[in-house]
Design an enzyme around this catalytic site. Structure first.
Site, PDB file in Angstrom:
ATOM      1  N   LEU A   1       0.877  -1.169   0.000  1.00 41.62           N
ATOM      2  CA  LEU A   1       0.000   0.000   0.000  1.00 41.62           C
ATOM      3  C   LEU A   1       0.910   1.213   0.000  1.00 41.62           C
ATOM      4  O   LEU A   1       1.992   1.178   0.587  1.00 41.62           O
ATOM      5  CB  LEU A   1      -0.880   0.037   1.263  1.00 41.62           C
ATOM      6  CG  LEU A   1      -1.966  -1.037   1.421  1.00 41.62           C
ATOM      7  CD1 LEU A   1      -2.643  -0.896   2.779  1.00 41.62           C
ATOM      8  CD2 LEU A   1      -2.997  -0.934   0.307  1.00 41.62           C
ATOM      9  N   ASP A   2       0.462   2.299  -0.626  1.00 39.18           N
ATOM     10  CA  ASP A   2       1.228   3.546  -0.571  1.00 39.18           C
ATOM     11  C   ASP A   2       1.430   3.945   0.889  1.00 39.18           C
ATOM     12  O   ASP A   2       0.597   3.634   1.739  1.00 39.18           O
ATOM     13  CB  ASP A   2       0.468   4.694  -1.267  1.00 39.18           C
ATOM     14  CG  ASP A   2       0.375   4.536  -2.765  1.00 39.18           C
ATOM     15  OD1 ASP A   2       1.126   3.719  -3.336  1.00 39.18           O
ATOM     16  OD2 ASP A   2      -0.447   5.243  -3.361  1.00 39.18           O
ATOM     17  N   LYS A   3       2.491   4.676   1.131  1.00 38.72           N
ATOM     18  CA  LYS A   3       2.811   5.141   2.486  1.00 38.72           C
ATOM     19  C   LYS A   3       1.617   5.841   3.144  1.00 38.72           C
ATOM     20  O   LYS A   3       1.332   5.632   4.318  1.00 38.72           O
ATOM     21  CB  LYS A   3       4.012   6.097   2.414  1.00 38.72           C
ATOM     22  CG  LYS A   3       4.436   6.637   3.757  1.00 38.72           C
ATOM     23  CD  LYS A   3       5.610   7.591   3.618  1.00 38.72           C
ATOM     24  CE  LYS A   3       5.974   8.180   4.959  1.00 38.72           C
ATOM     25  NZ  LYS A   3       7.005   9.219   4.843  1.00 38.72           N
TER      26      LYS A   3
ATOM     27  N   THR B   1      -1.601   5.573   2.345  1.00 40.19           N
ATOM     28  CA  THR B   1      -2.862   4.822   2.311  1.00 40.19           C
ATOM     29  C   THR B   1      -2.941   3.968   3.568  1.00 40.19           C
ATOM     30  O   THR B   1      -1.992   3.290   3.927  1.00 40.19           O
ATOM     31  CB  THR B   1      -2.913   3.917   1.057  1.00 40.19           C
ATOM     32  OG1 THR B   1      -2.804   4.731  -0.109  1.00 40.19           O
ATOM     33  CG2 THR B   1      -4.221   3.139   0.998  1.00 40.19           C
TER      34      THR B   1
ATOM     35  N   ARG C   1      -5.525   6.722  -7.060  1.00 47.79           N
ATOM     36  CA  ARG C   1      -5.299   8.169  -6.966  1.00 47.79           C
ATOM     37  C   ARG C   1      -5.348   8.795  -8.360  1.00 47.79           C
ATOM     38  O   ARG C   1      -5.896   9.879  -8.548  1.00 47.79           O
ATOM     39  CB  ARG C   1      -3.961   8.429  -6.266  1.00 47.79           C
ATOM     40  CG  ARG C   1      -3.994   7.953  -4.801  1.00 47.79           C
ATOM     41  CD  ARG C   1      -2.630   7.815  -4.194  1.00 47.79           C
ATOM     42  NE  ARG C   1      -1.956   9.098  -4.079  1.00 47.79           N
ATOM     43  CZ  ARG C   1      -0.722   9.248  -3.613  1.00 47.79           C
ATOM     44  NH1 ARG C   1      -0.040   8.193  -3.209  1.00 47.79           N
ATOM     45  NH2 ARG C   1      -0.175  10.441  -3.545  1.00 47.79           N
TER      46      ARG C   1
END
Length: 189
Positions: free
Chosen positions: A60-62, A64, A152
């Site tokens: 997961l993105d930092k 998120t 996003r």
């Protein structure tokens, strides 16, 4: 790298399910899944501190938050790797977005460029606006594919970028907010 006890405690409190083979973590906003430039502590460094057997099976993105799978052994790392590759793990995300898409519910097919891999990838994302009020949409996203920043980019393309997205949301209204994107549900057999 030795990790301080309070970070290990935070990690342990964030575990929402576990058995002998894997755990499901409710990843908090602001921690990277993997290390990289200027990142000393990540979920990966924490799990390797707990057991060298533990493996990340997706990212997961930092910024998120939400559900992240961690395999506790190599057998399950391979099983989850196959499930993700064959798109047998269904992921559902919730997002708070600025504005609203013209169509309330649809699929978005999008080509996303990957600078790291120097290629363009086809992505497919289902979305549905659950509610809309005061120029804010509450949207459910179900990606069939998993590309870096996919949701996003899709939200921006729909004309309703995610609140707190410093990269894709050029509207300065809610810039003090954390990214309002949550990995809400994982479904697999």
């Amino acid at each position: 790298l030795n990790i301080n006890k309070s970070i290990i405690d935070t990690f342990k409190k964030a575990i929402i399910f576990q058995n002998n083979n894997f755990l499901v973590l409710d990843k908090w906003n602001g921690i990277a899944t993997q290390g990289g430039t200027n990142i000393s502590i990540s979920i990966d460094t924490i799990i390797k501190n707990i057991s060298p057997e533990y493996n990340l099976v997706h990212r997961l993105d930092k910024d998120t938050s939400g559900l992240l799978l961690v395999a506790k052994n190599l057998k399950y790392a391979k099983i989850f790797g196959q499930l993700f590759k064959s798109q047998k793990i269904k992921k559902t995300y919730l997002a708070i977005c600025e504005g609203r898409p013209r169509v309330r519910e649809s699929y978005v097919d999008l080509l996303i460029d990957s600078k790291e891999q120097n290629k363009t990838t086809k992505t497919k994302t289902y979305y549905k606006v659950l509610s809309f009020s005061q120029n804010i949409s509450f949207i459910i996203f179900k990606p069939s594919t998993g590309k870096k920043h996919q949701l996003r980019i899709v939200a921006k393309k729909l004309g309703c970028p995610i609140v707190g997205d410093l990269k894709y949301n050029l509207n300065k209204t809610n810039h003090n907010e954390n990214l309002k994107l949550n990995a809400y549900k994982l479904k697999f057999n």
